[in-house]
Motif scaffolding. Structure first.
Motif, PDB file in Angstrom:
ATOM      1  N   GLN A  41      53.139  14.004  25.586  1.00  0.00           N
ATOM      2  CA  GLN A  41      54.133  13.572  24.599  1.00  0.00           C
ATOM      3  C   GLN A  41      54.062  12.047  24.487  1.00  0.00           C
ATOM      4  N   LEU A  42      54.715  11.517  23.463  1.00  0.00           N
ATOM      5  CA  LEU A  42      54.715  10.052  23.307  1.00  0.00           C
ATOM      6  C   LEU A  42      55.319   9.356  24.528  1.00  0.00           C
ATOM      7  N   SER A  43      56.219  10.060  25.225  1.00  0.00           N
ATOM      8  CA  SER A  43      56.812   9.483  26.436  1.00  0.00           C
ATOM      9  C   SER A  43      55.766   9.277  27.547  1.00  0.00           C
ATOM     10  N   ASP A  44      54.587   9.922  27.390  1.00  0.00           N
ATOM     11  CA  ASP A  44      53.501   9.756  28.380  1.00  0.00           C
ATOM     12  C   ASP A  44      52.523   8.647  27.962  1.00  0.00           C
ATOM     13  N   ALA A  84      42.917  13.657  21.955  1.00  0.00           N
ATOM     14  CA  ALA A  84      43.179  14.035  20.562  1.00  0.00           C
ATOM     15  C   ALA A  84      44.585  13.567  20.184  1.00  0.00           C
ATOM     16  N   PHE A  85      44.759  13.174  18.933  1.00  0.00           N
ATOM     17  CA  PHE A  85      46.075  12.694  18.489  1.00  0.00           C
ATOM     18  C   PHE A  85      46.313  13.087  17.036  1.00  0.00           C
ATOM     19  N   PRO A  86      47.605  13.190  16.659  1.00  0.00           N
ATOM     20  CA  PRO A  86      47.907  13.605  15.283  1.00  0.00           C
ATOM     21  C   PRO A  86      47.695  12.477  14.288  1.00  0.00           C
ATOM     22  N   THR A  87      47.205  12.803  13.111  1.00  0.00           N
ATOM     23  CA  THR A  87      47.287  11.863  11.992  1.00  0.00           C
ATOM     24  C   THR A  87      47.839  12.669  10.809  1.00  0.00           C
ATOM     25  N   GLU A  88      48.137  11.994   9.729  1.00  0.00           N
ATOM     26  CA  GLU A  88      48.711  12.682   8.570  1.00  0.00           C
ATOM     27  C   GLU A  88      47.681  13.514   7.809  1.00  0.00           C
ATOM     28  N   THR A  89      46.375  13.319   8.113  1.00  0.00           N
ATOM     29  CA  THR A  89      45.339  14.111   7.421  1.00  0.00           C
ATOM     30  C   THR A  89      44.969  15.329   8.268  1.00  0.00           C
ATOM     31  N   VAL A  90      44.325  15.061   9.409  1.00  0.00           N
ATOM     32  CA  VAL A  90      43.990  16.098  10.395  1.00  0.00           C
ATOM     33  C   VAL A  90      44.099  15.421  11.758  1.00  0.00           C
ATOM     34  N   PHE A  91      44.042  16.196  12.843  1.00  0.00           N
ATOM     35  CA  PHE A  91      44.071  15.575  14.182  1.00  0.00           C
ATOM     36  C   PHE A  91      42.732  14.890  14.454  1.00  0.00           C
ATOM     37  N   ALA A 103      52.155   4.748  16.767  1.00  0.00           N
ATOM     38  CA  ALA A 103      52.683   4.329  18.071  1.00  0.00           C
ATOM     39  C   ALA A 103      51.533   4.161  19.066  1.00  0.00           C
ATOM     40  N   LEU A 104      50.595   5.115  19.039  1.00  0.00           N
ATOM     41  CA  LEU A 104      49.443   5.054  19.945  1.00  0.00           C
ATOM     42  C   LEU A 104      48.589   3.818  19.656  1.00  0.00           C
ATOM     43  N   GLN A 118      39.920  22.960  24.406  1.00  0.00           N
ATOM     44  CA  GLN A 118      40.400  23.201  25.777  1.00  0.00           C
ATOM     45  C   GLN A 118      39.237  23.083  26.766  1.00  0.00           C
ATOM     46  N   GLY A 119      39.456  22.287  27.824  1.00  0.00           N
ATOM     47  CA  GLY A 119      38.437  22.141  28.869  1.00  0.00           C
ATOM     48  C   GLY A 119      37.378  21.096  28.551  1.00  0.00           C
ATOM     49  N   ARG A 120      37.380  20.562  27.330  1.00  0.00           N
ATOM     50  CA  ARG A 120      36.326  19.605  26.934  1.00  0.00           C
ATOM     51  C   ARG A 120      36.835  18.179  26.832  1.00  0.00           C
ATOM     52  N   ILE A 121      38.187  17.994  26.804  1.00  0.00           N
ATOM     53  CA  ILE A 121      38.759  16.645  26.661  1.00  0.00           C
ATOM     54  C   ILE A 121      39.930  16.492  27.637  1.00  0.00           C
ATOM     55  N   ALA A 122      40.326  15.220  27.887  1.00  0.00           N
ATOM     56  CA  ALA A 122      41.374  14.979  28.882  1.00  0.00           C
ATOM     57  C   ALA A 122      42.742  15.443  28.395  1.00  0.00           C
ATOM     58  N   GLY A 123      43.016  15.258  27.099  1.00  0.00           N
ATOM     59  CA  GLY A 123      44.349  15.638  26.658  1.00  0.00           C
ATOM     60  C   GLY A 123      44.538  15.592  25.157  1.00  0.00           C
ATOM     61  N   VAL A 124      45.705  16.097  24.757  1.00  0.00           N
ATOM     62  CA  VAL A 124      46.097  16.100  23.344  1.00  0.00           C
ATOM     63  C   VAL A 124      47.478  15.465  23.255  1.00  0.00           C
ATOM     64  N   LEU A 125      47.629  14.452  22.416  1.00  0.00           N
ATOM     65  CA  LEU A 125      48.952  13.902  22.160  1.00  0.00           C
ATOM     66  C   LEU A 125      49.633  14.814  21.136  1.00  0.00           C
ATOM     67  N   ASP A 126      50.749  15.367  21.543  1.00  0.00           N
ATOM     68  CA  ASP A 126      51.483  16.286  20.668  1.00  0.00           C
ATOM     69  C   ASP A 126      52.104  15.490  19.509  1.00  0.00           C
TER      70      ASP A 126
END
Ligand code: TXA
Ligand code: MG
Length: 336
Positions: free
Chosen positions: A7-10, A25-32, A125-126, A158-166
């Protein structure tokens, strides 16, 4: 590697991972997007590897603010500043001469660089907190539909990257418009939510013109296309003028249909109850839900999808481009 949902809190922890050349991975207004330090060869190599992307296909570099442009580009024409001021933060990417600092791995050794200033609040924010720009292609495995929400990314990588920002799902659902400002005449390389018509009007007032790149023209007309944005089943396209063939294919099992509401109401017969039908209120709704629907159909075991090709105006041009790629060489159905 376990892929965690953050989460952004992380944010502090996410920044530490990015500083260690991990990719997030992180969200953008087009695609992640799938982001890594744009100044680090190692981080950029990690992105190619996680996506299974050919190393000759460069990434878009994401920055928080127009003031950071000179970190990633040089000899920036006034026109690029004017375009960024008018259309960003938002779904427009501009190709400019590359600065020395950006990793040559990120730009596939090109002397140019693609730059974007996204509008999604989580991406902003990121990027504001990040001490370096983020190289980020769409967060799908190479050739597949782009993810438009965090659970699609999780399933894809899943399993290929460290994380996803929700974060909230992508508002547009199709990748950014890409234009080149390397020469006096602006070139449209990929249509998106900033439409050709909007760009034409804006550029005309400044005494400039825009031309559609030949590969885009080829892509939106049947014929030459590269495999891209493709789900596991074949997609067949049809236009509003040729609906009657749908009657002759009614008995096909496990079939999906993507159609605009106004066209759906013109179908002169009852569709088979077994079909999975998605009706979109307009082109904007179609664009926003396209990739998610294609992936949902995969999970439902759909074997074939018929998709309406909308008219190529406004957002319709971007939709046609993505649908033609997704349907690679299946042609347009007129008689089943
Ligand atoms: O909306 C988007 O643009 C998303 C989000 C994450 O920002 N990103 C995205 O990236 O769609 P990607 O890598 O899937 O698509 C980038 C496109 C590719 O077609 C790539 O070839 C092109 O931009 N591109 C990147 N750098 C380029 C350059 N220097 N010259 C020409 N094309 C370039
Ligand atoms: Mg992509």
């Amino acid at each position: 590697m376990e892929t965690k949902l953050y989460q952004l809190s992380d944010l502090t922890y996410i920044l530490r991972l990015l500083e260690q050349d991990e990719i997030i991975a992180f969200p953008t207004e087009t695609v992640f997007g799938l982001g890594g330090n744009a100044f680090s060869d190692r981080a950029c190599c990690n992105i190619y590897q996680a996506k299974g992307r050919p190393s000759d296909n460069p990434f878009i570099i994401h920055i928080a603010h127009i003031d950071q442009l000179n970190l990633v580009a040089q000899n920036i024409p006034d026109l690029a500043y004017q375009l960024f001021s008018r259309f960003t933060p938002g779904p427009l990417t501009i190709i400019l001469p590359k600065s020395e600092t950006v990793s040559p791995v990120a730009t596939a050794q090109l002397s140019s660089v693609a730059v974007r200033i996204p509008a999604h609040p989580s991406a902003r924010a990121l990027l504001r907190a990040c001490p370096f720009p983020l190289a980020a292609p769409s967060a799908n495995r190479s050739g597949r539909p782009s993810p438009t929400n965090s659970s699609m990314v999780m399933k894809e990588l899943q399993g290929r990257i460290a994380g996803v920002l929700d974060g909230t799902p992508a508002q547009y659902g199709l990748e950014s418009t890409v234009i080149s400002c390397l020469h006096d005449e602006v070139l449209l390389l990929r249509p998106g939510a900033v439409s050709l018509e909007e760009l034409e009007t804006f550029l005309h007032d400044l005494g400039h013109t825009i031309r559609i790149a030949q590969h885009v023209i080829d892509a939106v007309s049947p014929g030459m296309r590269h495999a891209h944005y493709q789900p596991a089943y074949p997609i067949k396209l049809f236009t509003q003028e040729h609906l009657s063939f749908l009657q002759s294919v009614q008995l096909q099992e496990k079939t999906g249909l993507l159609i605009l509401k106004k066209t759906y109401h013109q179908i002169p017969f009852q569709l088979a109850a077994s079909w999975q039908v998605r009706i979109f209120t307009d082109e904007k709704d179609f664009a926003r839900q396209l990739y998610q629907t294609l992936v949902e159909f995969e999970r439902q075991g759909i074997k074939l999808v018929y998709a309406e090709l909308p008219c190529c105006q406004g957002l319709g041009l971007a939709l046609c481009d993505r649908l033609q790629h997704a349907a690679a060489n299946q042609g347009i159905s007129k008689d089943g």
